[in-house]
Design an enzyme around this catalytic site. Structure first.
Site, PDB file in Angstrom:
ATOM      1  N   HIS B  62     -27.926  10.763  41.181  1.00  0.00           N
ATOM      2  CA  HIS B  62     -28.966  10.861  40.088  1.00  0.00           C
ATOM      3  C   HIS B  62     -30.137   9.803  40.331  1.00  0.00           C
ATOM      4  CE1 HIS B  62     -27.396   7.330  37.232  1.00  0.00           C
ATOM      5  NE2 HIS B  62     -26.400   7.935  37.519  1.00  0.00           N
ATOM      6  N   ASP B 171     -26.506   1.832  39.886  1.00  0.00           N
ATOM      7  CA  ASP B 171     -26.176   3.236  39.148  1.00  0.00           C
ATOM      8  C   ASP B 171     -27.456   3.818  38.983  1.00  0.00           C
ATOM      9  OD1 ASP B 171     -25.274   5.159  37.538  1.00  0.00           O
ATOM     10  OD2 ASP B 171     -24.518   4.118  36.089  1.00  0.00           O
ATOM     11  N   GLU B 200     -29.358  11.934  34.159  1.00  0.00           N
ATOM     12  CA  GLU B 200     -27.906  11.886  34.004  1.00  0.00           C
ATOM     13  C   GLU B 200     -27.479  11.051  32.817  1.00  0.00           C
ATOM     14  OE1 GLU B 200     -23.881  10.214  35.280  1.00  0.00           O
ATOM     15  OE2 GLU B 200     -25.587   9.263  34.722  1.00  0.00           O
ATOM     16  N   GLU B 201     -28.107   9.887  32.923  1.00  0.00           N
ATOM     17  CA  GLU B 201     -27.730   8.829  31.910  1.00  0.00           C
ATOM     18  C   GLU B 201     -27.810   9.344  30.182  1.00  0.00           C
ATOM     19  OE1 GLU B 201     -26.068   6.196  32.777  1.00  0.00           O
ATOM     20  OE2 GLU B 201     -26.599   5.870  34.748  1.00  0.00           O
ATOM     21  N   HIS B 311     -25.163  -1.030  34.306  1.00  0.00           N
ATOM     22  CA  HIS B 311     -25.894  -0.712  32.903  1.00  0.00           C
ATOM     23  C   HIS B 311     -25.947  -2.177  32.444  1.00  0.00           C
ATOM     24  CE1 HIS B 311     -24.801   3.475  31.842  1.00  0.00           C
ATOM     25  NE2 HIS B 311     -24.660   3.394  33.140  1.00  0.00           N
TER      26      HIS B 311
END
Lengths: 327, 343
Positions: B62, B171, B200-201, B311
Site C-alpha cells: 500500500h 509502513d 489501506e490504513e 505509525h
C-alpha cells in the site's frame, strides 16, 4: 447418527487448518453427491442436481472449530498462544489441547495476584512436556484444538466442536436421506467461519445461489440464571429471525416454518442477541442472496463441552428434507 | 536505498497518494509491460512471466500512510486536526508536519514544561486538544493556507543510522520498495500483477477492488510490520525483530494465511538459507484481509519487513531485512506451481 457425530466432533480442524476434517467429510459425501469440489480457500462443496423447475439452494455448515495458535516458544519449552475464534481464558485454564501432529498440551497459568479474577491470555501458556526449545515438538504458527471425547447420555450429546460439526452432521445426514428434489442443492462445508466468515462468503460467490441457509448452533436461555433467550434444548430446531449479523429473509424464514409444519416437527423461533453465522456473509454476496438460518440449540457454546439434544438434530434433518421437496 | 528514500519522503496519506504513485510510475518505467490506474487510484503494473503455465499472481503493497487532516481553524491561526488512520495521540505533541502536498511546514503545538500543572505531565493530550501551528497570523490566513480537509504527514527526512535507515512511513513504503524491486528484477515464470494500493490504513479499500479486478490465482501482501524491540519487564511473545529477516504471517486479525503458500515461503527460506521469522500470530491486519475475500476466494500470504516505531513520525528498518524480503519473494515466486494452491 451417534457415530457420525462422534467422528465429526473428535476430528481436528481449527479455522485455517481444515485439511483433516475436510478429508473426513469428503469421504462421507463423495458417494452421495453428483459433484464434489473444493473452493480456493478450502470449503468443500457437494452438489446434488435436481429434477428441474427448482431453485439453486446453498446449505452451509462450517467445518472449522475454535482453537489456539502458538505465538512463542520460550527457552524452557513452554508455549504462549493466541485464540483462534472466540475462546475464553476462563474455559482454557486446565484444558487439554491437541495439535495437528498429535501432540497433547495442557493449559497452565502463571501465578496471579488475584486468583479470583479471570486470567488474561498473556498469563496463560501451553505445556507440551518439552524441556526446552530444542525438544519442543511444535513451533510458532502451529494450531491446536480443545481435546474432549464425544459422549452420548440419553437424548443429549456432549462434545467439543459441536459448533458446528453438528451442522455438518445434519448436512451429511440430509444428503444421505435425500432422494429426489426439484432443486439444485449445494451442500457447503465452509472454512474460517469462526474467524472471518471467509469460507461461506467466497463459496456463495462461486455458487450464485437463489437462496442460502446456514445450519449452525445457537444459544439457549434454559440454564440457571442464563441470559434471557426464548430457545430451549429439546424443543426442536430453531428458525432464525435475526442475530447480531443478519436479519433472516422473510421468504426463507417462512419456507422453513412451512417445512417444519408440513413435516410435523416441533420448532422454535430464534432471536440471538450476540454472535452470527455464515448467513451474515452469504446474504451480502454479489447482488444479495435471500438467506436464513436453521439452528441447533446448543448449551455451553465455545467451551470444550457443548451440549445438544438428539431430537433437535433429527428434527433439523427432517425440516431440511421437507423444505427441499417444496418449491 | 535511493528508491526507498524517495518513497519514504513522498507525501501520501490515505486518499492522497498521487505523489507516491508518481514516484513508482517513474521507477517502473521500462520494466512493466502495462501500467494503469484504477477508479480508486491503485497503481497496477503487469510484469509478464516467461513460463508455459503462467499463474496470475497479485502482489500488493500500500502506498498510503497515516496522517492528519485539517478539521477547523482557531482564531489564533492554529489548525484543528483529526487522524487519518491509526495514530497514537502520544506521538503527536512537538512533532513536525508537512501540511498539504506543497509541504507547508507545521509544528504540533505543545505547552512548555514550565507551565504544566500538577499531574498534567502524566496525562496524554488528546488529538482534539492539539493545534498545528503553521505560523498563520489568524483564522483567515490559516484558512487560506490550509483549507478544511487539507491532509498532512510527518515531516521526516530519510537518513542512514548505523547499519539501519530511518524515515517516515516504512509502513508501507518498505513494501512498495520490495514490490518495485520484484517488478524491476528478471522475469519470473508467472504473470505478476503488482498493485500499489490506496487507503489501506483506513480500511483495506484499494486492495479489495484490485483483487476483484485482476482475478488472481493467489496473492501476497508485502508490508512493513511491527518490530517491538524496546526493553520490557516481560515479553511473553515478541512481535518481530530487526535483523532477523522477513516476517511471515500465519494468522492476524484480518485473515489466515493459505497453508500451501506458507509452506512454500518457509521451505524456500530454509532451502536457500534466507533468514525469516514468524510475525506474532493474532495481531495486526493487512491488505490480505480484503484480498482473500474477493470473488470465489483467493489464497493469500503476507510477508513483511520488520520496522521499529511504525505509525509514529519515524521508523527504522534494516536494509538487510529488506533485501532478504525481496530475495525470499523472488525465489518463492520462482518455485510456485499450481499444486501449491491445491487444497
Amino acid at each position: 447418527m451417534d457415530e457420525l457425530i462422534r467422528q465429526l466432533t473428535e476430528t481436528y480442524g481449527p479455522s485455517g487448518f481444515e485439511e483433516t476434517i475436510r478429508s473426513v467429510l469428503r469421504d462421507l459425501v463423495a458417494p452421495l453427491a453428483d459433484e464434489v469440489r473444493v473452493t480456493p480457500l478450502g470449503s468443500l462443496v457437494a452438489v446434488r442436481r435436481g429434477t428441474g423447475n427448482g431453485r439453486r439452494i446453498m446449505l452451509a455448515a462450517h467445518m472449522d472449530e475454535i482453537g489456539v495458535m502458538v505465538t512463542y516458544v520460550d527457552e524452557k519449552g513452554f508455549l504462549r498462544f493466541t485464540p483462534i475464534g472466540g475462546v475464553s481464558p476462563l474455559t482454557s485454564l486446565g484444558a487439554r489441547v491437541r495439535f495437528e501432529n498429535g501432540v497433547l498440551g495442557v493449559i497452565g497459568s502463571e501465578k496471579r495476584e488475584d486468583p479470583n479474577k479471570v486470567p488474561t491470555f498473556e498469563q496463560l501458556y501451553i505445556d507440551v512436556g518439552a524441556t526446552g526449545r530444542d525438544d519442543c515438538p511444535v513451533r510458532v504458527g502451529d494450531a491446536a484444538v480443545f481435546e474432549r471425547p464425544f459422549a452420548a447420555q440419553g437424548r443429549r450429546w456432549i462434545a467439543k466442536a459441536m459448533d458446528d460439526r453438528i451442522g455438518c452432521a445434519v448436512l451429511v445426514e440430509t444428503l444421505r436421506r435425500l432422494e429426489r428434489t426439484p432443486h439444485e442443492v449445494h451442500f457447503v462445508f465452509s472454512v474460517q467461519e469462526e474467524t472471518t466468515l471467509s469460507g461461506a462468503r467466497t463459496a456463495a460467490y462461486g455458487i450464485e445461489p437463489d437462496m442460502a441457509i446456514a445450519v449452525d448452533v445457537t444459544g439457549t436461555g434454559d440454564t440457571p440464571e442464563s441470559r434471557p433467550m426464548a430457545v430451549e434444548l429439546g424443543k426442536g430446531p430453531a428458525i432464525k429471525v435475526q442475530d447480531a449479523g443478519m436479519i433472516a429473509h422473510p421468504t426463507v424464514r417462512e419456507w422453513l416454518v412451512r417445512a417444519a409444519e408440513a413435516a410435523g416437527v416441533p420448532y422454535q423461533m430464534e432471536v440471538l442477541e450476540r454472535g452470527t453465522t455464515d448467513a451474515a456473509a452469504m446474504q451480502l454476496v454479489r447482488a444479495g442472496v435471500p438467506s436464513g438460518c436453521l439452528s441447533i440449540p446448543c448449551r455451553y457454546i465455545h467451551t470444550p463441552s457443548e451440549m445438544v439434544d438428539g431430537e433437535d438434530v433429527e428434527g433439523a434433518v427432517r425440516v431440511l428434507l421437507q423444505a427441499l421437496q417444496m418449491v | 536505498m535511493e528508491l526507498l528514500k524517495e518513497l519514504s519522503e513522498a507525501f501520501g496519506p490515505s486518499g492522497h497518494e498521487k505523489e507516491v504513485r508518481q514516484v513508482l510510475r517513474r521507477a517502473l518505467e521500462g520494466y512493466a509491460d502495462r501500467v494503469w490506474v484504477d477508479a480508486l487510484g491503485n497503481l497496477h503494473a503487469l510484469r509478464e512471466g516467461t513460463g508455459p503455465n503462467r499463474l496470475r499472481i497479485l502482489l500488493a503493497a500500500h502506498m498510503d500512510e497515516i496522517g492528519l487532516m485539517v478539521v477547523g481553524h482557531d482564531e489564533s491561526g492554529g489548525l484543528r486536526v483529526r487522524a487519518i488512520g491509526g495514530i497514537d495521540d502520544r506521538v503527536l505533541p512537538g512533532a513536525q508536519v508537512w501540511v498539504g502536498s506543497d509541504r507547508i511546514p507545521g509544528v504540533i503545538g505543545l505547552k512548555p514544561v514550565h507551565l504544566l500543572e500538577q499531574g498534567e505531565d502524566e496525562k496524554v493530550v488528546k488529538i482534539d486538544q492539539l493545534l498545528v501551528d503553521i505560523g498563520a497570523k489568524g483564522k483567515e490566513e490559516a484558512q487560506k493556507w490550509a483549507p478544511l480537509g487539507t491532509p498532512m504527514v510527518f515531516a521526516t527526512r530519510f537518513e542512514e543510522v548505523g547499519a539501519l535507515v530511518k524515515g517516515k512511513s516504512f509502513d508501507d513504503r518498505a513494501g512498495c520498495a520490495v514490490l518495485a524491486e520484484l517488478v524491476r528484477g528478471d522475469r519470473l515464470p508467472h504473470d505478476l500483477y503488482a498493485v500499489f494500493t490506496v487507503q489501506e490504513e483506513v480500511g483495506l479499500r484499494g486492495a479489495r477492488v484490485a483483487a476483484y479486478a485482476n482475478r488472481p490465482d493467489c496473492a501476497f501482501a508485502l508490508e512493513g510490520t511491527i518490530a517491538d524491540d524496546l526493553p520490557k519487564k516481560k515479553d511473553v511473545s515478541p512481535t518481530s525483530e530487526l535483523g532477523k529477516g522477513p516476517a511471515i504471517t500465519v494468522m492476524d486479525r484480518s485473515f489466515i494465511a493459505h497453508r500451501g503458500l506458507l509452506r512454500l515461503l518457509v521451505e524456500t527460506a530454509e532451502a536457500l538459507g534466507i533468514p525469516y521469522q514468524f510475525k506474532q500470530p493474532g495481531i495486526g491486519g493487512t491488505d490480505s484481509g480484503a484480498i482473500h475475500l474477493a470473488r470465489e476466494g483467493i489464497p493469500c500470504g503476507t510477508v513483511a519487513v520488520p520496522c521499529r516505531y511504525i505509525h509514529s513520525p519515524v521508523s527504522l528498518l534494516s536494509p538487510t531485512d529488506l533485501e532478504s524480503t525481496v530475495r525470499l519473494m523472488r525465489e518463492s515466486l520462482a518455485r510456485l506451481t499450481p499444486d501449491v494452491l491445491q487444497m
